[in-house]
Design a protein around this motif. Structure first.
Motif, PDB file in Angstrom:
ATOM      1  N   PRO A  44       0.824  -1.227   0.000  1.00 44.53           N
ATOM      2  CA  PRO A  44       0.000   0.000   0.000  1.00 44.53           C
ATOM      3  C   PRO A  44       0.851   1.267   0.000  1.00 44.53           C
ATOM      4  O   PRO A  44       0.834   2.056   0.950  1.00 44.53           O
ATOM      5  N   THR A  47      -0.912   4.889   0.369  1.00 43.65           N
ATOM      6  CA  THR A  47      -1.477   5.101   1.706  1.00 43.65           C
ATOM      7  C   THR A  47      -0.380   5.337   2.734  1.00 43.65           C
ATOM      8  O   THR A  47      -0.474   6.239   3.582  1.00 43.65           O
ATOM      9  N   TYR A 287      -8.076   1.155   6.872  1.00 38.32           N
ATOM     10  CA  TYR A 287      -7.612   0.800   5.527  1.00 38.32           C
ATOM     11  C   TYR A 287      -7.522  -0.716   5.316  1.00 38.32           C
ATOM     12  O   TYR A 287      -7.547  -1.185   4.180  1.00 38.32           O
ATOM     13  N   TYR A 288      -7.384  -1.471   6.398  1.00 42.32           N
ATOM     14  CA  TYR A 288      -7.060  -2.889   6.256  1.00 42.32           C
ATOM     15  C   TYR A 288      -8.142  -3.728   5.583  1.00 42.32           C
ATOM     16  O   TYR A 288      -7.813  -4.541   4.702  1.00 42.32           O
ATOM     17  N   HIS A 291      -8.007  -3.482   1.819  1.00 37.99           N
ATOM     18  CA  HIS A 291      -6.693  -3.964   1.393  1.00 37.99           C
ATOM     19  C   HIS A 291      -6.630  -5.487   1.478  1.00 37.99           C
ATOM     20  O   HIS A 291      -6.146  -6.156   0.547  1.00 37.99           O
TER      21      HIS A 291
END
Length: 403
Positions: A44, A47, A287-288, A291
């Motif tokens: 990522p 990010t 965010y996880y 992702h």
């Protein structure tokens, strides 16, 4: 010349296997199925760039990121581990049961520092992760292989080896095992925990691939069944966040964690602060989940292409594992082909230029097992190159069988 420590002689074999593994990963002319690195698309970058800019622009947070920190790791990241990675898998614990480490391998190293004396026996899967054996060799332990089948470690052989060898530790990779891609069944996970308690043996559960499941039924870790504090679990952020961040974690009872904290203090003081803060923020800001879904979808497609290609281009009689997650499949070739010799040819012949990891190096007993096997990783190779690489390699194998 000053002599090296005797342990260096024992490490020579596994060290050479590891060097060869990483060497082919960095050669742009080779289609490499050798390494276990994540896909470029799974990192990522954008990010993390934004998070790093924000963290370092904030005076208090920026100073914290560049300063010394707590040996056991920052509380924010330990809370992430407890809340996001352990609780959903059925492990009920607190931050006092978690320590942040420098990559999953450090968990193995620290546990060995705390428990292993020269000559101690460690039971390992046959085959097993070669870098773990490299660590065990460094501590001058004696590794003894335990038989596996498609459902992982065989409990009957495990108990037989416990009785015969009186081990200090059982080392197991229960989920999408490296190198085989196999997953230990639910009943066998329970059996490992029960045998550890019955015979007073430590279990080191190495589970870095657990969170990249993209098919099949999710299973609780062995640690979930541990009622006697005989299981130490090592996890990693390398496959779900970033291998370059060198972040992992250890889960154990509070007393064991304190001993591991003492060992880490004498090893490297603490894990780097900036990656810890960035990783914690990545999870805390939500965010996880997206992702995680993205990387699982990506690896599912690459797995499917590799397995279809092996079935299409490799000779009849080839066997391979069918992993429900992770980054590897284990291939067994027909016809007595020596994969170490095959690798030498496939990685140097300009018409092939394909690398993998020969199977023999994953067997700790070093008695010739795995000579016709190979580990093939699909994680960091685009789908078109997976098919092309398997086609080239299959052609070479078939040509040898037809001679």
């Amino acid at each position: 010349m000053v002599p090296y420590a005797k342990r260096m002689e024992k490490m020579a074999f596994t060290a050479n296997v590891v060097k060869g593994l990483f060497g082919s990963m960095t050669n742009p002319d080779i289609i490499s199925f050798s390494g276990g690195s994540p896909a470029r698309e799974a990192l990522p970058v954008d990010t993390i760039r934004q998070l790093a800019d924000e963290v370092l622009r904030t005076d208090t947070r920026g100073v914290e990121a560049l300063q010394y920190g707590p040996i056991e790791g920052i509380r924010d990241l330990r809370e992430v581990v407890v809340r996001e990675l352990l609780a959903p898998k059925g492990i009920d614990c607190g931050v006092e049961n978690v320590m942040i480490i420098t990559g999953g391998l450090e968990g193995i190293n620290l546990t060995c520092q705390a428990y292993i004396d020269p000559g101690d026996v460690i039971l390992v899967e046959a085959p097993t992760f070669v870098q773990s054996v490299e660590i065990f060799d460094m501590f001058e332990a004696r590794c003894v292989g335990v038989a596996m089948d498609d459902n992982g470690l065989i409990p009957e052989d495990l108990e037989r080896k416990i009785r015969q060898c009186h081990p200090k530790m059982i080392y197991v990779i229960p989920t999408f095992q490296n190198p085989s891609g196999r997953t230990l069944s639910l009943e066998r996970r329970k059996a490992v925990a029960e045998l550890a308690a019955k015979y007073d043996v430590l279990v080191l559960e190495d589970d870095p691939y657990r969170d990249i499941r993209y098919s099949g039924e999710d299973l609780p870790p062995i640690k979930h069944f541990d009622t006697t504090d005989h299981v130490v679990m090592a996890g990693s952020f390398s496959k779900i966040f970033s291998p370059g961040s060198r972040l992992g974690y250890v889960v154990a009872d509070a007393e064991t964690i304190q001993h591991l904290v003492d060992v880490k203090s004498a090893t490297n003081s603490h894990t780097s602060m900036l990656p810890q803060i960035l990783c914690a923020e990545f999870f805390k800001r939500g965010y996880y989940p997206a992702h995680h879904q993205m990387i699982c979808d990506l690896y599912r497609k690459r797995r499917d292409v590799m397995l279809r290609s092996i079935d299409r281009y490799f000779p009849a009689g080839t066997k391979h594992s069918n992993p429900d997650g992770g980054l590897f499949t284990w291939v067994e070739l027909p016809g007595g082909i020596d994969t170490s010799a095959l690798l030498q040819e496939s990685s140097t012949d300009p018409a092939v230029n394909v690398a993998f990891v020969a199977g023999e190096g994953f067997f700790s007993d070093r008695d010739g097992q795995g000579k016709n096997c190979m580990r093939m990783s699909f994680g960091n190779t685009p789908e078109d190159l997976i098919e092309e690489g398997v086609r080239r390699l299959g052609g070479l194998i078939c040509s040898k069988l037809n001679k």
